[in-house]
Motif scaffolding. Sequence first.
Motif, PDB file in Angstrom:
ATOM      1  N   ASN A 575       5.267  -6.111 -56.848  1.00 56.41           N
ATOM      2  CA  ASN A 575       5.921  -6.099 -58.161  1.00 56.41           C
ATOM      3  C   ASN A 575       5.726  -7.413 -58.909  1.00 56.41           C
ATOM      4  O   ASN A 575       5.619  -7.415 -60.133  1.00 56.41           O
ATOM      5  CB  ASN A 575       7.412  -5.798 -57.994  1.00 56.41           C
ATOM      6  N   LEU A 576       5.655  -8.511 -58.193  1.00 62.22           N
ATOM      7  CA  LEU A 576       5.468  -9.798 -58.864  1.00 62.22           C
ATOM      8  C   LEU A 576       4.051  -9.938 -59.418  1.00 62.22           C
ATOM      9  O   LEU A 576       3.859 -10.351 -60.562  1.00 62.22           O
ATOM     10  CB  LEU A 576       5.774 -10.939 -57.892  1.00 62.22           C
ATOM     11  N   ILE A 577       3.044  -9.586 -58.614  1.00 62.45           N
ATOM     12  CA  ILE A 577       1.658  -9.783 -59.076  1.00 62.45           C
ATOM     13  C   ILE A 577       1.210  -8.682 -60.025  1.00 62.45           C
ATOM     14  O   ILE A 577       0.063  -8.705 -60.485  1.00 62.45           O
ATOM     15  CB  ILE A 577       0.679  -9.883 -57.891  1.00 62.45           C
ATOM     16  N   TYR A 578       2.098  -7.722 -60.335  1.00 57.22           N
ATOM     17  CA  TYR A 578       1.737  -6.687 -61.312  1.00 57.22           C
ATOM     18  C   TYR A 578       1.367  -7.328 -62.649  1.00 57.22           C
ATOM     19  O   TYR A 578       0.499  -6.836 -63.367  1.00 57.22           O
ATOM     20  CB  TYR A 578       2.903  -5.718 -61.496  1.00 57.22           C
ATOM     21  N   ALA A 579       2.022  -8.443 -62.963  1.00 59.38           N
ATOM     22  CA  ALA A 579       1.748  -9.129 -64.228  1.00 59.38           C
ATOM     23  C   ALA A 579       0.446  -9.924 -64.173  1.00 59.38           C
ATOM     24  O   ALA A 579      -0.189 -10.163 -65.199  1.00 59.38           O
ATOM     25  CB  ALA A 579       2.902 -10.071 -64.579  1.00 59.38           C
ATOM     26  N   LYS A 580       0.034 -10.319 -62.953  1.00 59.10           N
ATOM     27  CA  LYS A 580      -1.184 -11.133 -62.803  1.00 59.10           C
ATOM     28  C   LYS A 580      -1.783 -10.840 -61.426  1.00 59.10           C
ATOM     29  O   LYS A 580      -1.479 -11.533 -60.455  1.00 59.10           O
ATOM     30  CB  LYS A 580      -0.849 -12.623 -62.955  1.00 59.10           C
ATOM     31  N   PRO A 581      -2.622  -9.815 -61.335  1.00 62.08           N
ATOM     32  CA  PRO A 581      -3.131  -9.370 -60.027  1.00 62.08           C
ATOM     33  C   PRO A 581      -3.861 -10.452 -59.233  1.00 62.08           C
ATOM     34  O   PRO A 581      -3.900 -10.394 -58.004  1.00 62.08           O
ATOM     35  CB  PRO A 581      -4.079  -8.224 -60.393  1.00 62.08           C
ATOM     36  N   ASP A 582      -4.437 -11.457 -59.899  1.00 63.23           N
ATOM     37  CA  ASP A 582      -5.203 -12.479 -59.187  1.00 63.23           C
ATOM     38  C   ASP A 582      -4.390 -13.752 -58.935  1.00 63.23           C
ATOM     39  O   ASP A 582      -4.943 -14.813 -58.613  1.00 63.23           O
ATOM     40  CB  ASP A 582      -6.468 -12.842 -59.970  1.00 63.23           C
ATOM     41  N   ALA A 583      -3.067 -13.653 -59.037  1.00 62.01           N
ATOM     42  CA  ALA A 583      -2.217 -14.829 -58.863  1.00 62.01           C
ATOM     43  C   ALA A 583      -2.275 -15.336 -57.423  1.00 62.01           C
ATOM     44  O   ALA A 583      -2.391 -14.559 -56.470  1.00 62.01           O
ATOM     45  CB  ALA A 583      -0.772 -14.493 -59.238  1.00 62.01           C
ATOM     46  N   THR A 584      -2.187 -16.665 -57.276  1.00 66.27           N
ATOM     47  CA  THR A 584      -2.165 -17.267 -55.940  1.00 66.27           C
ATOM     48  C   THR A 584      -0.736 -17.279 -55.404  1.00 66.27           C
ATOM     49  O   THR A 584       0.235 -17.082 -56.148  1.00 66.27           O
ATOM     50  CB  THR A 584      -2.696 -18.704 -55.995  1.00 66.27           C
ATOM     51  N   MET A 585      -0.607 -17.543 -54.109  1.00 65.93           N
ATOM     52  CA  MET A 585       0.710 -17.603 -53.490  1.00 65.93           C
ATOM     53  C   MET A 585       1.553 -18.705 -54.127  1.00 65.93           C
ATOM     54  O   MET A 585       2.747 -18.524 -54.372  1.00 65.93           O
ATOM     55  CB  MET A 585       0.556 -17.857 -51.983  1.00 65.93           C
ATOM     56  N   GLU A 586       0.923 -19.830 -54.422  1.00 65.48           N
ATOM     57  CA  GLU A 586       1.654 -20.946 -55.026  1.00 65.48           C
ATOM     58  C   GLU A 586       2.201 -20.559 -56.402  1.00 65.48           C
ATOM     59  O   GLU A 586       3.353 -20.897 -56.741  1.00 65.48           O
ATOM     60  CB  GLU A 586       0.737 -22.171 -55.164  1.00 65.48           C
ATOM     61  N   GLU A 587       1.415 -19.850 -57.188  1.00 67.17           N
ATOM     62  CA  GLU A 587       1.854 -19.429 -58.522  1.00 67.17           C
ATOM     63  C   GLU A 587       3.021 -18.447 -58.427  1.00 67.17           C
ATOM     64  O   GLU A 587       3.988 -18.528 -59.208  1.00 67.17           O
ATOM     65  CB  GLU A 587       0.689 -18.774 -59.277  1.00 67.17           C
ATOM     66  N   VAL A 588       2.940 -17.525 -57.476  1.00 69.27           N
ATOM     67  CA  VAL A 588       4.005 -16.532 -57.317  1.00 69.27           C
ATOM     68  C   VAL A 588       5.301 -17.201 -56.898  1.00 69.27           C
ATOM     69  O   VAL A 588       6.382 -16.926 -57.443  1.00 69.27           O
ATOM     70  CB  VAL A 588       3.585 -15.460 -56.284  1.00 69.27           C
ATOM     71  N   VAL A 589       5.221 -18.101 -55.924  1.00 66.88           N
ATOM     72  CA  VAL A 589       6.424 -18.792 -55.438  1.00 66.88           C
ATOM     73  C   VAL A 589       7.032 -19.646 -56.541  1.00 66.88           C
ATOM     74  O   VAL A 589       8.263 -19.677 -56.718  1.00 66.88           O
ATOM     75  CB  VAL A 589       6.082 -19.651 -54.205  1.00 66.88           C
ATOM     76  N   GLN A 590       6.193 -20.331 -57.313  1.00 68.13           N
ATOM     77  CA  GLN A 590       6.693 -21.165 -58.406  1.00 68.13           C
ATOM     78  C   GLN A 590       7.429 -20.318 -59.436  1.00 68.13           C
ATOM     79  O   GLN A 590       8.509 -20.700 -59.920  1.00 68.13           O
ATOM     80  CB  GLN A 590       5.530 -21.916 -59.060  1.00 68.13           C
ATOM     81  N   ALA A 591       6.860 -19.163 -59.795  1.00 67.76           N
ATOM     82  CA  ALA A 591       7.515 -18.269 -60.761  1.00 67.76           C
ATOM     83  C   ALA A 591       8.843 -17.774 -60.205  1.00 67.76           C
ATOM     84  O   ALA A 591       9.843 -17.689 -60.936  1.00 67.76           O
ATOM     85  CB  ALA A 591       6.599 -17.090 -61.089  1.00 67.76           C
ATOM     86  N   ALA A 592       8.879 -17.452 -58.920  1.00 62.56           N
ATOM     87  CA  ALA A 592      10.116 -16.967 -58.295  1.00 62.56           C
ATOM     88  C   ALA A 592      11.180 -18.061 -58.279  1.00 62.56           C
ATOM     89  O   ALA A 592      12.376 -17.790 -58.471  1.00 62.56           O
ATOM     90  CB  ALA A 592       9.826 -16.474 -56.879  1.00 62.56           C
ATOM     91  N   LYS A 593      10.756 -19.309 -58.061  1.00 64.70           N
ATOM     92  CA  LYS A 593      11.724 -20.414 -58.054  1.00 64.70           C
ATOM     93  C   LYS A 593      12.317 -20.630 -59.441  1.00 64.70           C
ATOM     94  O   LYS A 593      13.525 -20.856 -59.584  1.00 64.70           O
ATOM     95  CB  LYS A 593      11.035 -21.692 -57.563  1.00 64.70           C
ATOM     96  N   ILE A 594      11.456 -20.567 -60.479  1.00 62.14           N
ATOM     97  CA  ILE A 594      11.954 -20.746 -61.847  1.00 62.14           C
ATOM     98  C   ILE A 594      12.974 -19.659 -62.183  1.00 62.14           C
ATOM     99  O   ILE A 594      13.982 -19.915 -62.854  1.00 62.14           O
ATOM    100  CB  ILE A 594      10.786 -20.711 -62.849  1.00 62.14           C
ATOM    101  N   ALA A 595      12.741 -18.446 -61.700  1.00 64.57           N
ATOM    102  CA  ALA A 595      13.645 -17.316 -61.975  1.00 64.57           C
ATOM    103  C   ALA A 595      14.809 -17.264 -61.004  1.00 64.57           C
ATOM    104  O   ALA A 595      15.587 -16.301 -61.023  1.00 64.57           O
ATOM    105  CB  ALA A 595      12.862 -16.015 -61.915  1.00 64.57           C
ATOM    106  N   ASN A 596      14.900 -18.293 -60.109  1.00 63.93           N
ATOM    107  CA  ASN A 596      15.974 -18.330 -59.117  1.00 63.93           C
ATOM    108  C   ASN A 596      15.937 -17.097 -58.204  1.00 63.93           C
ATOM    109  O   ASN A 596      16.975 -16.566 -57.818  1.00 63.93           O
ATOM    110  CB  ASN A 596      17.342 -18.435 -59.811  1.00 63.93           C
ATOM    111  N   ALA A 597      14.736 -16.649 -57.876  1.00 63.62           N
ATOM    112  CA  ALA A 597      14.578 -15.477 -57.004  1.00 63.62           C
ATOM    113  C   ALA A 597      14.044 -15.847 -55.629  1.00 63.62           C
ATOM    114  O   ALA A 597      14.144 -15.062 -54.687  1.00 63.62           O
ATOM    115  CB  ALA A 597      13.631 -14.466 -57.660  1.00 63.62           C
ATOM    116  N   HIS A 598      13.486 -17.045 -55.490  1.00 68.38           N
ATOM    117  CA  HIS A 598      12.816 -17.426 -54.241  1.00 68.38           C
ATOM    118  C   HIS A 598      13.778 -17.401 -53.051  1.00 68.38           C
ATOM    119  O   HIS A 598      13.428 -16.912 -51.963  1.00 68.38           O
ATOM    120  CB  HIS A 598      12.197 -18.820 -54.400  1.00 68.38           C
ATOM    121  N   ASP A 599      14.999 -17.914 -53.239  1.00 61.74           N
ATOM    122  CA  ASP A 599      15.937 -18.023 -52.112  1.00 61.74           C
ATOM    123  C   ASP A 599      16.306 -16.658 -51.548  1.00 61.74           C
ATOM    124  O   ASP A 599      16.276 -16.454 -50.331  1.00 61.74           O
ATOM    125  CB  ASP A 599      17.202 -18.770 -52.554  1.00 61.74           C
TER     126      ASP A 599
END
Length: 728
Positions: A575-599
């Motif tokens: 569901n996260l990479i639906y917006a950017k299929p070629d996203a790296t793990m670092e990019e996904v984790v960073q986006a999740a942290k900004i949205a307060n979803a990583h924890d």
Amino acid sequence: MHLMSPSHQKMEQILGQTLQYSLDYNLNVHGMPTSGSVAISDEELILFRDEIAVKRIPLQNINEFKVVQMVGSGALQIVLKEKTEQLCIFTQDLLPVFADLAKMLEYHRETGVFPAPDDEEPVKTCPKCGLVIPEQTNICFHCAPKGKYLWRIVKLSLRYKATLLTALVATLIIQLLWVVFTYMKGLVVDNYVTSGSQDFTGLLLMMGGYLIIPLLLFGLEYINERCSSYTAAQVGRDLRGILFERIQNQSMKNALKRPTGEQIKRIANDTEKVQDFVSYHGKEAVVRVFSVSVILAVMFWMNWKLTCWIVLPIIAGFFFSRFIFKRMNHPFRINWKLFSKMESVLYDILSGIMAVKVFGSEKREIKHYSGCSEKFAHSMYVANFYWFVMFPVSTFVVTLGEYFYLYFGGNDVLSGVLSFGKMVTFLSCIGLLYAPLNWLMQLPRQLAQTAISAGKIFEIIDEKEDVLDRGNAIDKEIEGNVAFEHVHFGYKVYNPVLKDINFSVKKGEMIGIVGPSGVGKSTMINLIMRLYDVSNGQILIDGTDIRDISQHSLRSQIGVVLQETYLFDGTVWDNLIYAKPDATMEEVVQAAKIANAHDFICKMPDGYQEYIGSRGYKLSGGEKQRIAIARAILRDPKILILDEATASLDTETEKMIQEALKNLTRDRTTFAIAHRLSTLRNADRLIVLDGGRIVEMGTHEELLRHKSVYYNLVMAQRQTSKLSKEPA
């Protein structure tokens, strides 16, 4: 809505000019029946009474059009220099159509454009037969050219003409071999049974043919089935792909007018029926006609008089089949409609299973679905009733020729005109003839079902879209400067939701859009994403009309978090990479942290690979919303749209996300809608909508000092908040 009176053309002749609209009114000023019409040309309004023009008023002199409801009647009024004048009176049943006329004339007064009433016709009827066309379709399936749809299926099949022709040729050879096989029976009877011939060499050759032909038939059947199945599978795949792509690319207006269950049916069930037609019925129809032609040719060659007795009932059966085909179309259309309704109800119930459980409506929904199922079953019975009654009759009519043959053929054998072997051959040919004929007699039923399914498929494929890329549309790297210039929009063009919207936004600004429910806030962001096209005016991004930018290019640079969060069936990662299929793990984790979803993601057993189910049913509302926000962040959009993006979050989490969004929105144009006005206090500007217009614009503090619409909204929310905190 039909804004053209029966005397429309006659009034045009009287006036010598083209009329845009005309309506008949039926009451005079005393409330008594009368006959009159209101006509609108490009330049003036003309009032007719008994087909005589009694009043003519230039449209430019009219300041307002309005309809007033009275006791048991209504009146059309106009305002001339602040003086109201009543034009005509009509009965209550004409009130809606005159109200629409007034709205359309008001729209013309503001924009100079006459909206077309036919585009907004609520009840569509077929111009040929007069039957009502269902709302979710544009085709009258009573009058639709069914042969045209079937021919289009054939042309689609010709993409695979090599395998299709191989299957067809194999089947034709099979039919020829059966004719040869039958003819050999007569030769054996005449040359070796009744004559007592001792020519064992010829007999052995005939027996060898009896062994070889079945082997050939087996091999040809294998080739036929393999090629037919391959062609049908490819055509079915192509149709599903074309239909799915078309549905994906259709505008929101067209997407929303059909239930989801019905669209699923068109992709799955209707394409399957077409696939069956390609693999079997269509090809077999050609083969059976060929087979009948060959067999009849052989029979005429053997004995034309006896063949005529066979053919006469067949001709009668052919006309009877046409009668059947015409009678079967209507019940099968009803059957298709009810099946579609049943599937749509099933989809809605299963999609809303939570609401069903919460309201304890299981028994009611079971009854609802059972009722739809019962109606479908009854329609199937009615559709098949025609068939089960008519088919035996038509079969009996066709096979009457066999009785004629037994009588006349038997007499010919007894009189020595016809040999016993030829009689056996002729009788076998009749058997071969009736097999394809009986199959062809059942063809109308299959053609009716296939034609309806094909029509439903091609209706979507051929549907004209109201949001299209222009021929010179470009792929543009946008920066984020947005401007609305005199934008008008209405789902009905003459009944606008937004009226004369004007504002501009610089790159990096955050704009809050506020106002009471139903004033057009979500409509405004839908226009920015070009889910709909403006009725008038234009929306510019970096000085370019968004209609000149390709839809894919535009939307790929916009990030959206909608009020209704939708997560796909799959994992958190999916569901996260639906917006950017070629996203790296670092990019996904960073986006999740900004949205307060990583924890909370890391606390799951499988972390980012945790399966969250359909619509994310394993997650809470706030968790779904945070994943949706992370998904939008990951896209790194140039324009960010937040439609109640923090609505499902608790106060503490919302505060944390507001800080994250503050960093995210830097150097990024943001449009935010929120009912909790406190969440927009840091916006660069607030746009306040009321009645479809911008009534205020400014910062939070500026609008509070102004003490107008925004101030009243804030005060009302504060009062509500105080009441909710008071002890019970």
